[in-house]
Design an enzyme around this catalytic site. Sequence first.
Site, PDB file in Angstrom:
ATOM      1  N   ASP A   6       0.854  -1.177   0.000  1.00 37.74           N
ATOM      2  CA  ASP A   6       0.000   0.000   0.000  1.00 37.74           C
ATOM      3  C   ASP A   6       0.897   1.236   0.000  1.00 37.74           C
ATOM      4  OD1 ASP A   6       1.008  -0.053   2.544  1.00 37.74           O
ATOM      5  OD2 ASP A   6      -0.866   0.493   3.528  1.00 37.74           O
ATOM      6  N   LYS A   7       0.290   2.408  -0.004  1.00 36.60           N
ATOM      7  CA  LYS A   7       1.099   3.622  -0.117  1.00 36.60           C
ATOM      8  C   LYS A   7       1.318   4.282   1.235  1.00 36.60           C
ATOM      9  CE  LYS A   7      -0.287   7.650  -0.787  1.00 36.60           C
ATOM     10  NZ  LYS A   7      -0.992   8.875  -1.177  1.00 36.60           N
ATOM     11  N   PHE A  17     -16.003   8.148  11.458  1.00 38.32           N
ATOM     12  CA  PHE A  17     -15.521   7.858  10.111  1.00 38.32           C
ATOM     13  C   PHE A  17     -15.315   6.355   9.949  1.00 38.32           C
ATOM     14  CE2 PHE A  17     -12.173   6.908   7.130  1.00 38.32           C
ATOM     15  CZ  PHE A  17     -12.380   7.773   6.078  1.00 38.32           C
ATOM     16  N   LYS A  19     -16.888  16.381   7.785  1.00 34.02           N
ATOM     17  CA  LYS A  19     -15.725  16.401   6.903  1.00 34.02           C
ATOM     18  C   LYS A  19     -15.573  15.011   6.290  1.00 34.02           C
ATOM     19  CE  LYS A  19     -12.465  15.390  10.654  1.00 34.02           C
ATOM     20  NZ  LYS A  19     -11.327  15.866  11.444  1.00 34.02           N
ATOM     21  N   ARG A  73      -3.194  15.123   0.165  1.00 37.36           N
ATOM     22  CA  ARG A  73      -4.398  14.405   0.598  1.00 37.36           C
ATOM     23  C   ARG A  73      -5.480  15.440   0.890  1.00 37.36           C
ATOM     24  NH1 ARG A  73      -3.181   9.380   3.007  1.00 37.36           N
ATOM     25  NH2 ARG A  73      -4.651   9.724   4.709  1.00 37.36           N
ATOM     26  N   GLY A 112      -5.561   4.838  -2.435  1.00 36.64           N
ATOM     27  CA  GLY A 112      -6.877   5.433  -2.564  1.00 36.64           C
ATOM     28  C   GLY A 112      -6.834   6.786  -3.244  1.00 36.64           C
TER      29      GLY A 112
END
Length: 886
Positions: free
Chosen positions: A458-459, A614, A638, A675, A757
């Site tokens: 993954d990143k 979230f 948000k 991001r 993502g």
Amino acid sequence: KYARFMMAHGAAQVVCLVDGFPNSSECHSLPPGCKALHKQTVLDRFLSFTIKPPQRYLQKAWQNMGWFDRNSFQDDIREVNINFGEPNKFHLNNFTSTTKYNLLTFLPKALFEQYRRVANVYFTLVAALSLTPFTPVRAWTTWVPLGIVLGVSLIKEGFEDYHRYKKDKEINGRLIQVYSRQTQSFVVKRWQDVVVGEIVVVQKDEQFPADLLFMGSENEDGTCYIETMNLDGETNLKIKKALDQTSHLTEEEVGTFIATVRCEGPNSRLYQFQGNLEIGGDTIPLNPNTILLRGCSLRNTKKAIGAVIYAGHETKVFKNATVAPSKRSRIERIVDHIIFFMFGLLFAFCVIGCVYFSYWTQNKSPKAWYLDPTDTVNEYNPTKRNFVGFASFITSFVLYGYLIPISLYVSMEIVKVVQSSFINHDREMYHAETNTPALARTSNLNEELGMVSAVLSDKTGTLTRNMMEFFKCSIGGVSYGAGVTEIERANLLRKGLPVPDLEDPGIKRYQERFFNFFDARLMDGAWTKEERPETIEMFFRLLAVCHTVIPDGPADPSSIKYEAESPDEAALVVAAKAFGFFFYKRTNSSMFVRETTAKGTQDVEYEVLNVLEFNSTRKRMSVIVRQARTGRLLLLCKGADTVIFERLDHGHGPNRRIRHATERHMEEYGSAGLRTLCLSYVDLDPGFYDEWQRRFAETKASLTMDRDDKLALLAEEVEKNLVLLGCTAIEDKLQDGVPDAIKTLAAAGIRLWVLTGDKLETAINIGFACSLITEDMTQFILSSQSDEVIKLEEAGQRDEAEKVAHENIASQLGQVLQELRNNGVQVDVMAQPTKGLLGGSALFDKRKSVFRAVGGGAGGGGGAGGIMLGRSPREGTGDGSGSGRG
């Protein structure tokens, strides 16, 4: 059918728990002594019934008949009595074991492992034949080497398992303070002696001995910080909060605390928990934030008090663990195939030899007078041709047995053990900061390390540092912030373009951890002179209030520290502080912010009514607060742009203008590797909120299987008609040495695939910056998105949309394969699933063989790879916008 089977096998009574109503078709025609109940009924009155056959036999019977679902069997309702009653004998104790063998099973299981090797079966057969009268060798010459081969392997297996046993013994022998009802005080117990229902006290930096219900801590607000690195690899501290009804509990008051926990049974869901705490006639819903999992450690908190809910192998960490598998390396499998070939060769030799020898004995040996063929044993008797051939075959089989070297496996075992020692003492694999050396827990797969052909990564936190910095923002359609990101700088240098120096000398005064932003239009209260100061004020207020961060230290901007579950959240709160909205205190029900506005500086209290957390499905977080002074009711939200934009109030005039500008700015920020996160709010009507809160509290207190779905629907009701404020942009820099490491992997012929993502443009730029993508590669983008697919999705024609998407992917995969076959060039593949109904995993199911061929060929043998963009929780860790939990 199910009930009749159970009654036929000795059940005293059968109670069927069903999802539907008891009179549904799935439970009709029940035999006498059986009944059906809706699962919800179990919450009201717990049923106890006895089944005569042992549970393990029933499980096997159900499984054989195709009706047994392991998860549903375990997910029963659990009742835990705290400080009263006897411990439930059906709950497991806290003893744990990770070994593969014990004293009784070691010999049979270890021998079974050894006889999975074809050569050992062959050697044993040869040794057995050496006991016959037809063998040309003494028996000990075959049995001794076989015993040495098996002995060395068994000793190695036992030695490695003994290390696991010692580690288990150390863990089971750890000490913990447990409240004893007999002595009315805390006593010291070993971990393995802790039982469900007991109250324990965990000290700072200690691990939790079991899965605990968090009841209180030394912090006055009933919170504690935990480290979950052993569970998910995350080094960021997580915040847990005790219930208001128990947060005041101290060690002296534990003896008077009596309660019952009714919750779901043991399961493997680390981030989910449903249950209720019954205390003093009240039923209080529990959530994952009140559970402390085994494997986690207590940090930054002096001590925490908890009640054991799950113990031992019923804890969630052990439910996620698998039985130690039997691992065989590729080398061993190759050797097995070679042994098969040589065995076939040996068998052919023996057959040819025995046939010819029987012929010679019958036809030629009578003429050899010097052998005296009339006075000989049966195996050389010319009149018994068949027996002579059989005896000759056995003799040849034993005699030619050395064609297969028995010492080969001994050599391999010794080499593996020595390799493991080298790995354990390799200084290049030692991490000095945490004093952690490399550890080879098993030597069976050492050689596999040299056969790695692809790396999947993954990143965030792997290629990047996971250390976030607030870098830019867009408020009311205006972009703020200056500077060049690390990704932009790398791409400019790659293109041979000059890197602009946009850094303002004044930025040094404002820089701090999590904050690398400067814009004179916003700093030092200058924002009050902007065109729309009320929008900017609400933007900063949302940064300071919409989060779960805990302040730590004095209420001073220069000294305070923030403990956050994710670095994104910490970066946003630090940014709010820098802009004049200083969050300095949190209690069980309120947050306190020191706001500096055009009216001056004042401390404002916000009563926190609800937190809609979230997750990767919602892709957003909301808090509902009430300003204590004015009574204003606000929902602050948000999240990712895709979920925020579709919930905007289309009747609010500025939303359209701000949305277009925000989308443009988000594209720019994304291309720079930042991001992004959208911010919005809405004023709530008190009457509507009171009705909504009543239904929300009822649903939250229920223990139905669909509780989470109902809560999500209720969240949808209140998270609508939002007013868009803008977006934030946070930078997560690359780890040191990432480009060089990727180049080295590529030079070794290893392909690297990265799952992220981020948006497509962002992913491409990051790929170039970290050398995953290079200029000499031919780039292909696999995307199921097209105008036709989007139209079909919007029309609800899912099947047709999926068919068209598959055709698009098939066509694109064909082009990539053709390019690989024709030119043999290096190929970089960007795989991008749809934004809408179609998930990437479902999309590639029918084409996975072709996609695997493309993935295996990406890089043309030069070790390149590709990037996969995730759009759903199962496809990636992001939300499609590059935004994390913050």
